[in-house]
Structure formats: structure tokens, C-alpha cells
Design an enzyme around this catalytic site. Structure first.
Site, PDB file in Angstrom:
ATOM      1  N   CYS A  53      -2.034   0.555  24.069  1.00  0.00           N
ATOM      2  CA  CYS A  53      -3.375   0.629  24.010  1.00  0.00           C
ATOM      3  C   CYS A  53      -3.955  -0.079  25.483  1.00  0.00           C
ATOM      4  CB  CYS A  53      -4.094   0.007  23.226  1.00  0.00           C
ATOM      5  SG  CYS A  53      -5.916   0.048  23.139  1.00  0.00           S
ATOM      6  N   CYS A 102      -7.111  -1.836  25.331  1.00  0.00           N
ATOM      7  CA  CYS A 102      -7.082  -3.127  24.742  1.00  0.00           C
ATOM      8  C   CYS A 102      -6.516  -4.116  25.785  1.00  0.00           C
ATOM      9  CB  CYS A 102      -5.697  -3.198  23.544  1.00  0.00           C
ATOM     10  SG  CYS A 102      -6.279  -2.027  22.328  1.00  0.00           S
TER      11      CYS A 102
END
Length: 129
Positions: free
Chosen positions: A50, A53
Site C-alpha cells: 500500500c 500507507c
């Protein structure tokens, strides 16, 4: 002569590790213990691949000086911890949940600007930043 030697040393030495601001936890170990701490706890639910993230991690790292001693920060990999992901209704990453006295007091889904993240943390944890 010295330049090739330095270059080869740089290639075999590990890169400097980032600051350990965010403590990883798992449902099998310390997740519940982390939520029961004295300070508010910010939980970053994230995935391995991700990119958003990683951006949120960088913002949190940049805010670490302001958060030190005020908020505990932990991360949980949703792929490795599916039961906790389900229990908290996490559907996307990154998801940030704030807990105070073991109870969820705030939540945010998706990457955001650094200042918006800062405002979310201050409001959810009820702390001045």
C-alpha cells in the site's frame, strides 16, 4: 582507488533504518495490550503493498516529535491479521483508528495531507498539537 572501495562498501552495508515511531503489533501478540495503555493509541491498519500507507507512515514519522509522550502509535498488517481487520470493520487501507481508554474515539480512511492527519490526531486524542 579509494572511490571504488567506498562504493563497494556502500553496496554491502544496510541502509539506515527509519525511526521506530510506529510499533508493529499483531492480533496474536500485543494488539489488545496496546489498546489498554494509559495514553491514547493511534492504530494504522495497513497492507504490505500500500503506497498510501507508506505516505501516512511518513507523515506520522514527521509528527513524531509533537506526538512523543502524548500518543502511542501502532500498526497492524491487515493481511496477516484478518480477524482484527474484520472486528473493526476495516475495508480499505490505510485506515487510522484512535483509541482512548480501550474505546474507539475516532477513525479515518485513506491517505490525507499532513496537516489534516495532525488535526485528526489532535481532535480524536483530545490533545493540543
Amino acid at each position: 582507488m579509494l572511490r571504488p572501495l567506498l562504493f563497494s562498501l556502500l553496496m554491502i552495508l544496510p541502509a539506515a533504518a527509519p525511526a521506530e515511531v510506529i510499533r508493529p503489533v499483531s492480533e496474536k501478540s500485543s494488539f489488545q495490550i496496546a489498546l489498554e495503555g494509559e495514553r491514547p493509541v493511534l492504530v494504522l491498519f495497513q497492507g504490505k503493498n500500500c503506497a498510501a500507507c507508506r505516505a501516512v507512515e511518513q507523515w506520522i514519522d514527521q509528527l513524531s516529535g509533537e506526538l512523543d509522550g502524548k500518543v502511542d502509535i501502532v500498526s497492524l498488517d491487515i493481511d496477516e491479521n484478518p480477524y482484527t481487520k474484520e472486528a473493526f470493520g476495516v475495508e480499505g487501507t490505510p485506515t487510522l483508528l484512535m483509541f482512548k481508554d480501550g474505546e474507539q474515539v475516532g477513525g479515518m480512511v485513506g491517505a490525507t495531507a499532513r496537516e489534516d492527519l495532525r488535526a485528526f490526531i489532535a481532535k480524536s486524542a483530545h490533545i493540543p498539537l
